[in-house]
Design a protein around this motif. Structure first.
Motif, PDB file in Angstrom:
ATOM      1  N   SER A 155       0.829  -1.221   0.000  1.00 61.20           N
ATOM      2  CA  SER A 155       0.000   0.000   0.000  1.00 61.20           C
ATOM      3  C   SER A 155       0.858   1.262   0.000  1.00 61.20           C
ATOM      4  N   SER A 156       1.863   1.300   0.867  1.00 58.66           N
ATOM      5  CA  SER A 156       2.707   2.494   0.944  1.00 58.66           C
ATOM      6  C   SER A 156       3.556   2.662  -0.308  1.00 58.66           C
ATOM      7  N   ALA A 157       4.074   1.566  -0.849  1.00 60.31           N
ATOM      8  CA  ALA A 157       4.896   1.660  -2.056  1.00 60.31           C
ATOM      9  C   ALA A 157       4.078   2.168  -3.239  1.00 60.31           C
ATOM     10  N   TYR A 158       2.860   1.676  -3.371  1.00 55.30           N
ATOM     11  CA  TYR A 158       2.017   2.158  -4.471  1.00 55.30           C
ATOM     12  C   TYR A 158       1.652   3.622  -4.292  1.00 55.30           C
ATOM     13  N   ALA A 159       1.256   3.983  -3.066  1.00 54.47           N
ATOM     14  CA  ALA A 159       0.838   5.363  -2.820  1.00 54.47           C
ATOM     15  C   ALA A 159       1.969   6.351  -3.082  1.00 54.47           C
ATOM     16  N   GLY A 185     -12.211   4.880 -15.519  1.00 56.98           N
ATOM     17  CA  GLY A 185     -12.979   5.073 -14.294  1.00 56.98           C
ATOM     18  C   GLY A 185     -12.531   4.220 -13.123  1.00 56.98           C
ATOM     19  N   ALA A 186     -11.399   3.567 -13.222  1.00 57.48           N
ATOM     20  CA  ALA A 186     -10.924   2.718 -12.123  1.00 57.48           C
ATOM     21  C   ALA A 186     -10.318   3.568 -11.019  1.00 57.48           C
ATOM     22  N   GLY A 187     -10.604   3.210  -9.773  1.00 56.65           N
ATOM     23  CA  GLY A 187     -10.006   3.885  -8.632  1.00 56.65           C
ATOM     24  C   GLY A 187      -8.683   3.259  -8.261  1.00 56.65           C
ATOM     25  N   HIS A 188      -8.040   3.841  -7.252  1.00 51.64           N
ATOM     26  CA  HIS A 188      -6.714   3.353  -6.866  1.00 51.64           C
ATOM     27  C   HIS A 188      -6.756   1.935  -6.302  1.00 51.64           C
TER      28      HIS A 188
END
Length: 304
Positions: free
Chosen positions: A105-109, A188-191
């Motif tokens: 999660s942190s790496a992607y963000a 339209g895809a979210g994270h």
């Protein structure tokens, strides 16, 4: 024409001979490196199943002498070993799952350009690799959070690794095409959907690699449990339990003297048996993730 053909054949033979010599040299180097990894394990196994007299006399190297399974019997006769094995499995699985969730999660963000302050946050995470608070502040923190003698003191404190985060972040930047994510955003895809449907499926090698790092690191660790688990003996993980077993055997062996009656297991033999017993679960798991591990380490080494 014949002379040119002979010269060509001679050059071809010289080139083939040179390449063969280089290949032989590389095989020799790889063999020596492999032996440095395998021979210590074989030596420990030989000591664990050898007669104590040969071990004390330092006569056991790679081949067991006087086959004896007394040390393994001592390990399996202790009922608390099974409980400690259960604790280690639960702690390792929980630790790995939580660590992977936080790392992914942190790496992607922090790879998303639209996130303001991502460089500062990445620097703060990297800063923790060089400076740590120390054992005493960590213990005081665990005491203030009421986490002493609980499962969580072995799971939460080290469940996020800055080193693993940097490897994962570099992998996301180098192997996930930005155009692919932009196309998903346009659709339209979210994270969360991008992470689940695009990033994670394309990052299986590095995910398997980091998961192995977390699992092996947690499985082999026992110092935090040594500090934080005092009253609840049933929460001692396998590594800590084996540590106390070796300490008890050492004290008993010293009390009985070197010329023992044979009822006290030599601490060197018991120590070797504990190492083999604690290493086998990871050794059994590694072959299943080896192909992902090799690919993941190579991908993670590419700087984004």
């Amino acid at each position: 024409m014949s002379l040119n053909k002979k010269n060509h054949d001679r050059r071809w033979i010289n080139t083939k001979t040179k390449n063969m010599a280089i290949d032989i040299m590389f095989y020799m180097v790889l063999t020596l490196v492999s032996l440095t990894c395998v021979l210590p394990f074989i030596h420990i196994f030989a000591k664990s199943v050898s007669n104590e007299a040969f071990v004390v006399a330092n006569k056991v190297f790679l081949i067991p002498k006087g086959i004896n399974f007394t040390a393994y019997k001592k390990i399996f006769q202790d009922a608390s070993i099974v409980r400690s094995l259960y604790v280690s499995v639960i702690v390792t699985l929980s630790f790995t799952v939580i660590g992977m969730m936080l790392t992914i999660s942190s790496a992607y963000a922090l790879t998303r350009k639209e996130l303001k302050g991502r460089k500062v946050m990445s620097f703060l995470i990297m800063f923790t690799m060089y400076f740590t608070a120390g054992t005493i502040p960590d213990y005081l923190l665990m005491n203030d959070l009421k986490m002493l003698d609980t499962w969580w003191c072995m799971i939460l404190p080290l469940s996020f690794s800055a080193y693993n985060f940097l490897i994962m972040k570099n992998n996301f930047q180098s192997s996930i095409p930005e155009s692919l994510i932009e196309s998903a955003v346009i659709d339209g895809a979210g994270h969360f959907k991008i992470l689940a449907k695009i990033v994670i499926p394309l990052s299986k090698p590095i995910i398997a690699t980091i998961a192995l790092f977390y699992a092996v690191g947690r499985w082999n660790a026992y110092s935090d449990a040594l500090f934080y688990i005092k009253q609840r003996v049933n929460l001692r993980p396998l590594q800590l339990k084996l540590y106390y077993l070796v300490v008890a055997a050492t004290e008993s062996f010293k009390a009985e003297g070197v010329v023992a009656t044979g009822q006290i297991t030599n601490p060197e033999v018991l120590k070797a048996s504990c190492i083999i017993f604690a290493t086998l679960p990871i050794v059994c798991i590694y072959p299943f993730v080896q192909k992902y591990f090799v690919r993941g380490t190579m991908i993670g080494a590419v700087k984004g």
